[in-house]
Write a protein that holds these residues in place. Structure first.
Motif, short mmCIF file in Angstrom:
data_model
loop_
_atom_site.label_atom_id
_atom_site.label_comp_id
_atom_site.label_asym_id
_atom_site.label_seq_id
_atom_site.Cartn_x
_atom_site.Cartn_y
_atom_site.Cartn_z
N GLU A 46 -8.20 11.62 2.50
CA GLU A 46 -7.01 11.97 3.29
C GLU A 46 -5.99 10.84 3.31
N ARG A 47 -6.45 9.60 3.32
CA ARG A 47 -5.51 8.47 3.29
C ARG A 47 -4.78 8.43 1.96
N ALA A 48 -5.50 8.63 0.86
CA ALA A 48 -4.86 8.65 -0.46
C ALA A 48 -3.84 9.78 -0.54
N LEU A 49 -4.19 10.94 -0.03
CA LEU A 49 -3.26 12.07 -0.03
C LEU A 49 -2.02 11.76 0.81
N GLU A 50 -2.22 11.17 1.96
CA GLU A 50 -1.10 10.81 2.83
C GLU A 50 -0.14 9.86 2.11
N LEU A 51 -0.68 8.86 1.45
CA LEU A 51 0.15 7.88 0.74
C LEU A 51 0.89 8.53 -0.43
N LEU A 52 0.21 9.37 -1.18
CA LEU A 52 0.86 10.03 -2.31
C LEU A 52 1.92 11.04 -1.85
N ARG A 53 1.68 11.70 -0.74
CA ARG A 53 2.70 12.61 -0.19
C ARG A 53 3.93 11.82 0.25
N VAL A 109 1.72 -2.21 -11.36
CA VAL A 109 1.24 -2.15 -9.98
C VAL A 109 0.75 -0.73 -9.66
N LEU A 110 1.52 0.26 -10.06
CA LEU A 110 1.10 1.65 -9.83
C LEU A 110 -0.18 1.94 -10.59
N GLY A 111 -0.28 1.48 -11.82
CA GLY A 111 -1.49 1.68 -12.61
C GLY A 111 -2.70 1.04 -11.95
N ALA A 112 -2.53 -0.16 -11.42
CA ALA A 112 -3.63 -0.83 -10.71
C ALA A 112 -4.05 -0.01 -9.50
N ALA A 113 -3.08 0.47 -8.74
CA ALA A 113 -3.39 1.24 -7.54
C ALA A 113 -4.09 2.55 -7.87
N VAL A 114 -3.65 3.23 -8.89
CA VAL A 114 -4.29 4.49 -9.28
C VAL A 114 -5.72 4.21 -9.75
N GLY A 115 -5.90 3.12 -10.49
CA GLY A 115 -7.24 2.76 -10.94
C GLY A 115 -8.19 2.42 -9.81
N TYR A 161 -6.04 -6.24 0.90
CA TYR A 161 -6.30 -5.35 -0.23
C TYR A 161 -5.88 -3.92 0.08
N LEU A 162 -6.34 -3.40 1.21
CA LEU A 162 -6.02 -2.01 1.57
C LEU A 162 -4.53 -1.83 1.84
N ASP A 163 -3.87 -2.86 2.40
CA ASP A 163 -2.42 -2.80 2.60
C ASP A 163 -1.69 -2.76 1.26
N LEU A 164 -2.08 -3.63 0.33
CA LEU A 164 -1.44 -3.65 -0.99
C LEU A 164 -1.67 -2.34 -1.74
N LEU A 165 -2.88 -1.83 -1.65
CA LEU A 165 -3.20 -0.56 -2.31
C LEU A 165 -2.34 0.55 -1.74
N LEU A 181 0.72 2.75 -3.72
CA LEU A 181 0.64 4.20 -3.88
C LEU A 181 1.80 4.93 -3.22
N ALA A 182 2.31 4.39 -2.13
CA ALA A 182 3.38 5.06 -1.39
C ALA A 182 4.77 4.72 -1.90
N ASP A 183 4.93 3.59 -2.55
CA ASP A 183 6.23 3.11 -3.01
C ASP A 183 6.79 4.03 -4.09
#
Length: 186
Positions: A115-122, A101-107, A84-88, A92-94
């Motif tokens: 910090e992990r979310a910020l790292e992936l979005l950056r 898929v992006l909508g699911a991840a953002v939700g 789950y965490l890998d797919l999420l 987010l990083a793709d």
């Protein structure tokens, strides 16, 4: 990546343990049946498939008082949690996941530490800018894509997509930096 896999794992993670109807109801309450492939049949198929893959453990409950058959409840295994965490993270990083898929991840983004979310979005924003640069790298200076016919329109579409994706991602980064949402580590 199929959004139903990410959505089902996310719904189960949030519930802890649930039967298929509860997972489906959660996804419907999020409107996922409108913007993704998370239909009734796909949810049940995903549950059975992921249980067979060792991502979920099953628990048979007692038959209902109304005389129905026993229900099967599902729960994430450690392997399911990692998946789950890998797919999420991947979604987010793709730079070009499908919108569902992006909508699911953002939700589901609140399931990550801030910090992990910020790292992936950056990482996603950087990938969008690199993609844009790769599109324009070989164009002659002052190129007017309108004069290139259909190929120019394709390039214009890619550039617009890269710009819009980077702009949205930068906005999401700013929101997270400003404290939007309650993240997993808070």
């Amino acid at each position: 990546m199929k959004p139903v896999r990410l959505l089902v794992l996310g719904a189960l993670r949030r519930r802890g343990r649930a039967h298929g109807y509860q997972v489906r109801a959660d996804l419907e309450s999020w409107g996922a049946h409108e913007w993704s492939t998370a239909t009734s049949g796909s949810v049940y198929h995903a549950l059975k498939s992921m249980a067979a893959q060792g991502l979920l453990v099953t628990h048979e409950t007692v038959a209902s008082e109304a005389g129905g058959p026993p229900r099967i409840e599902y729960e994430l295994t450690q392997q399911g949690e990692r998946e789950y965490l890998d797919l999420l993270g991947q979604a987010l990083a793709d730079r070009e996941p499908s919108l569902d898929v992006l909508g699911a991840a953002v939700g589901l983004i609140e399931d990550l530490p801030r910090e992990r979310a910020l790292e992936l979005l950056r990482e996603r924003a950087r990938a969008m800018r690199e993609w844009r640069a790769s599109i324009t790298a070989y164009l002659p200076e002052g190129t007017d894509l309108a004069t290139w016919g259909p190929v120019g329109e394709v390039l214009s579409l890619w550039l617009s997509t890269a710009d819009a994706g980077a702009q949205w991602t930068d906005r999401m980064i700013r929101r997270l930096e400003e404290g939007a949402f309650t993240m997993a580590d808070e």
